[in-house]
Scaffold this motif. Sequence first.
Motif, PDB file in Angstrom:
ATOM      1  N   UNK A   1      11.263  16.026 -32.104  1.00 60.11           N
ATOM      2  CA  UNK A   1       9.965  15.379 -31.838  1.00 60.11           C
ATOM      3  C   UNK A   1       8.934  16.483 -31.634  1.00 60.11           C
ATOM      4  N   UNK A   2       8.171  16.828 -32.641  1.00 60.96           N
ATOM      5  CA  UNK A   2       7.192  17.916 -32.520  1.00 60.96           C
ATOM      6  C   UNK A   2       6.171  17.640 -31.411  1.00 60.96           C
ATOM      7  N   UNK A   3       5.858  18.695 -30.671  1.00 54.70           N
ATOM      8  CA  UNK A   3       4.848  18.583 -29.627  1.00 54.70           C
ATOM      9  C   UNK A   3       5.301  17.851 -28.383  1.00 54.70           C
ATOM     10  N   UNK A   4       6.615  17.808 -28.141  1.00 56.91           N
ATOM     11  CA  UNK A   4       7.114  17.068 -26.981  1.00 56.91           C
ATOM     12  C   UNK A   4       8.376  17.713 -26.441  1.00 56.91           C
ATOM     13  N   UNK A   5       8.694  17.387 -25.207  1.00 55.55           N
ATOM     14  CA  UNK A   5       9.971  17.739 -24.593  1.00 55.55           C
ATOM     15  C   UNK A   5      10.762  16.445 -24.456  1.00 55.55           C
TER      16      UNK A   5
ATOM     17  N   UNK B   1       4.657  20.981 -21.720  1.00 55.69           N
ATOM     18  CA  UNK B   1       5.308  19.896 -22.450  1.00 55.69           C
ATOM     19  C   UNK B   1       4.975  19.870 -23.932  1.00 55.69           C
ATOM     20  N   UNK B   2       4.535  20.992 -24.463  1.00 52.40           N
ATOM     21  CA  UNK B   2       4.216  21.027 -25.890  1.00 52.40           C
ATOM     22  C   UNK B   2       5.461  21.164 -26.750  1.00 52.40           C
ATOM     23  N   UNK B   3       6.603  21.543 -26.132  1.00 49.10           N
ATOM     24  CA  UNK B   3       7.873  21.660 -26.844  1.00 49.10           C
ATOM     25  C   UNK B   3       7.844  22.759 -27.910  1.00 49.10           C
ATOM     26  N   UNK B   4       9.005  23.074 -28.496  1.00 50.61           N
ATOM     27  CA  UNK B   4      10.331  22.595 -28.076  1.00 50.61           C
ATOM     28  C   UNK B   4      10.905  23.368 -26.878  1.00 50.61           C
ATOM     29  N   UNK B   5      10.176  24.379 -26.392  1.00 53.76           N
ATOM     30  CA  UNK B   5      10.664  25.095 -25.216  1.00 53.76           C
ATOM     31  C   UNK B   5      10.740  24.140 -24.028  1.00 53.76           C
ATOM     32  N   UNK B   6      11.814  24.225 -23.290  1.00 57.06           N
ATOM     33  CA  UNK B   6      12.068  23.282 -22.201  1.00 57.06           C
ATOM     34  C   UNK B   6      11.607  23.888 -20.879  1.00 57.06           C
ATOM     35  N   UNK B   7      10.816  23.155 -20.098  1.00 59.80           N
ATOM     36  CA  UNK B   7      10.408  23.677 -18.778  1.00 59.80           C
ATOM     37  C   UNK B   7      11.623  23.964 -17.903  1.00 59.80           C
ATOM     38  N   UNK B   8      11.662  25.161 -17.358  1.00 58.43           N
ATOM     39  CA  UNK B   8      12.824  25.552 -16.543  1.00 58.43           C
ATOM     40  C   UNK B   8      12.925  24.739 -15.260  1.00 58.43           C
TER      41      UNK B   8
ATOM     42  N   UNK C   1       8.377  13.525 -23.132  1.00 58.71           N
ATOM     43  CA  UNK C   1       7.252  14.021 -22.343  1.00 58.71           C
ATOM     44  C   UNK C   1       6.318  14.829 -23.227  1.00 58.71           C
ATOM     45  N   UNK C   2       5.037  14.519 -23.187  1.00 65.17           N
ATOM     46  CA  UNK C   2       4.026  15.258 -23.933  1.00 65.17           C
ATOM     47  C   UNK C   2       2.888  15.614 -22.985  1.00 65.17           C
ATOM     48  N   UNK C   3       2.001  16.504 -23.398  1.00 65.89           N
ATOM     49  CA  UNK C   3       0.855  16.822 -22.530  1.00 65.89           C
ATOM     50  C   UNK C   3      -0.026  15.609 -22.239  1.00 65.89           C
ATOM     51  N   UNK C   4       0.045  14.581 -23.072  1.00 66.00           N
ATOM     52  CA  UNK C   4      -0.816  13.410 -22.863  1.00 66.00           C
ATOM     53  C   UNK C   4      -0.146  12.278 -22.101  1.00 66.00           C
ATOM     54  N   UNK C   5       1.186  12.186 -22.160  1.00 65.48           N
ATOM     55  CA  UNK C   5       1.814  11.055 -21.490  1.00 65.48           C
ATOM     56  C   UNK C   5       3.327  11.122 -21.487  1.00 65.48           C
TER      57      UNK C   5
END
Length: 296
Positions: A101-105, A262-269, A169-173
Amino acid sequence: MRFLADRASPAPRPMPAVLLEVAFPRVVWWFAIVVNVILATFLSAGAVDALIEVPPWEPRWTVVLFAVAALWWAMTANVFILVLYRPRRSLDSVYEASQQVPGAVVLPGSQRLPVDTFIAAIAMTVMSITVAVAATGGWRVFWGAVALILVVVVVDQSLSVRHRRRVVLTPTGIRAVGFRQDAEVAWDDIGTLRWKQGTAWMMVARITVKPDAQSYAVHWRHPFAIRRRTIDVELFHLDLDPLLVMMALNQFLLVPASRAELTGPQVPLRFFDIGTAVDTVPPALGSDWLTTFRPR
């Protein structure tokens, strides 16, 4: 959640994902599992003995004994998975899901409990049918009625298996896909975020949507779901520490700048690392949780 807080004090304990975790100490649940494994083994041995005994048992009662043994094993496994078994999802698995899912976690959900509950429902239905066939008179009617009710349960659980859980999860919602609903809402349209009891003893992150929310969209996936303007994030199925998940969601809700993670694909630690989760959260956020609960 006053009851849960009282049971957790004075020493902080892990935040439960299921209400049953605080009903009894873990040692009690382990004792119950051991006892039920012994009983299931005894029933299985009895069924095998009835099959090979000379003269053999009446076939219909041998089948009933096998069905009861299978049900006992299934229910024991269900309790073990629900209360005691807590595997931890790896960061790599979340990263792989987020790449889809591009742009999301994306926090993928486990199908472990739905599959096991589905098997237990089938075992219970088979047992009821075999008892109904073996019984006579009023007992046959009773167990036949029970079997019909359980057929509905099997259908219900088959829907649960088909519906794969996940949180996007995305930066918007946020979008939460659960058993009963697939819903999404913008962060700025969220009224409250609370740790609450959901269905089937599950603890959830319950999101209340503002009355004027334009971003709220929901697809009800279950025909008998109670329609509310809330979104439940089913914590149990994520295989993450519920406390870290609650703290992270609270952070993204109340600190807009943190949504850049939350822009992905890197996962918040913060979903995996205790130090990051605790050190980066302002004292006003999650402080009550940290006095009652500790990370796993």
